[in-house]
Scaffold this motif. Structure first.
Motif, short mmCIF file in Angstrom:
data_model
loop_
_atom_site.label_atom_id
_atom_site.label_comp_id
_atom_site.label_asym_id
_atom_site.label_seq_id
_atom_site.Cartn_x
_atom_site.Cartn_y
_atom_site.Cartn_z
N TYR A 1 -0.78 -1.72 -5.99
CA TYR A 1 -1.76 -0.89 -5.29
C TYR A 1 -3.18 -1.24 -5.70
CZ TYR A 1 -4.41 3.25 -3.97
OH TYR A 1 -5.35 4.10 -3.43
N ASP B 1 -1.58 -1.41 2.47
CA ASP B 1 -0.96 -0.19 2.97
C ASP B 1 -2.03 0.63 3.70
OD1 ASP B 1 -2.38 1.31 1.01
OD2 ASP B 1 -0.76 1.04 -0.44
N GLU C 1 -4.48 -2.91 7.21
CA GLU C 1 -3.34 -2.01 7.39
C GLU C 1 -2.74 -2.11 8.79
OE1 GLU C 1 -5.18 2.20 8.45
OE2 GLU C 1 -6.37 1.20 6.90
N PRO D 1 1.85 -3.10 9.62
CA PRO D 1 2.71 -2.68 8.51
C PRO D 1 4.13 -3.22 8.64
CG PRO D 1 2.37 -0.87 10.04
CD PRO D 1 1.50 -2.01 10.51
N TRP E 1 4.71 1.75 1.53
CA TRP E 1 3.43 1.19 1.09
C TRP E 1 3.65 -0.09 0.27
CZ3 TRP E 1 1.76 6.64 -0.82
CH2 TRP E 1 1.33 7.41 0.28
N ASN F 1 4.07 -3.02 2.40
CA ASN F 1 2.88 -3.39 3.19
C ASN F 1 1.82 -4.13 2.37
OD1 ASN F 1 4.05 -2.22 5.42
ND2 ASN F 1 3.10 -0.23 5.06
N ARG F 2 1.85 -4.02 1.06
CA ARG F 2 0.85 -4.69 0.21
C ARG F 2 1.34 -6.11 -0.04
NH1 ARG F 2 1.46 0.46 -2.89
NH2 ARG F 2 2.80 -0.73 -4.31
#
Length: 182
Positions: free
Chosen positions: A84, A119, A159, A162, A172, A175-176
């Motif tokens: 994150y 994300d 973002e 996704p 999330w 998605n990163r």
């Protein structure tokens, strides 16, 4: 010599004399062997610019191992995941990226696009910038591994695309990422 009897003075003097004579005695040393003459070191040869040979340094070119290691195959993993709010590449993805670098080094006609994703948390502008930073981090790594700059392009979707559609940590995490598109 106050406090000493008249017998003690001569004994003390004799004792000091014996001590002085034995303390100065030494064993004779053996004569040193005659020294062998040593030649002075030879002078180092002079090196001129004409004598110096320079070898051009070739860049390291990664080599591709074989078809079982074909990153261009759609079944081969092309995704690097990130934590994150960071563009730092995790250690676990270094072997994967090296495999892609070896393939690209052996196939210089092949081009890839490094797609950065994030994300949904954060503003649209922030996520586009973070996706770009992630793609650029992968690009810099590939350059260091010997991939030519003209083989790679970077693109950030932020973002907008996704992989996981939920609104939780599991989605999330998916998605990163950076995807290496052949």
């Amino acid at each position: 010599m106050r406090g000493l009897s008249r017998f003690q003075v001569p004994i003390l003097a004799l004792f000091v004399l014996v001590l002085a004579l034995t303390g100065c005695a030494s064993t004779p040393r053996e004569p040193l062997p005659e020294s062998v003459p040593v030649a002075p070191p030879a002078p180092l040869p002079r090196v001129t610019r004409e004598d110096a040979v320079t070898t051009p340094v070739e860049p390291i070119k990664p080599t591709y191992a074989g078809p079982w290691e074909d990153p261009a195959n759609p079944l081969f993993n092309r995704t690097i995941y990130f934590d994150y709010d960071t563009a730092e590449i995790k250690q676990e993805f270094l072997p994967l990226m090296r495999t892609h670098a070896r393939y690209l080094g052996g196939h210089t006609e092949t081009r890839v696009t490094l797609e950065g994703h994030t994300d949904e948390r954060g503003t649209r502008e922030y996520n586009l910038a973070l996706g770009d930073q992630r793609a650029e981090a992968v690009r810099r790594f590939m350059l260091a591994e010997g991939v030519r700059p003209d083989q790679m392009a970077t693109l950030s979707y932020g973002e907008e695309r996704p992989a996981g559609l939920g609104h939780n940590e599991q989605s999330w995490r998916q998605n990163r990422r950076v995807i290496i598109q052949y």
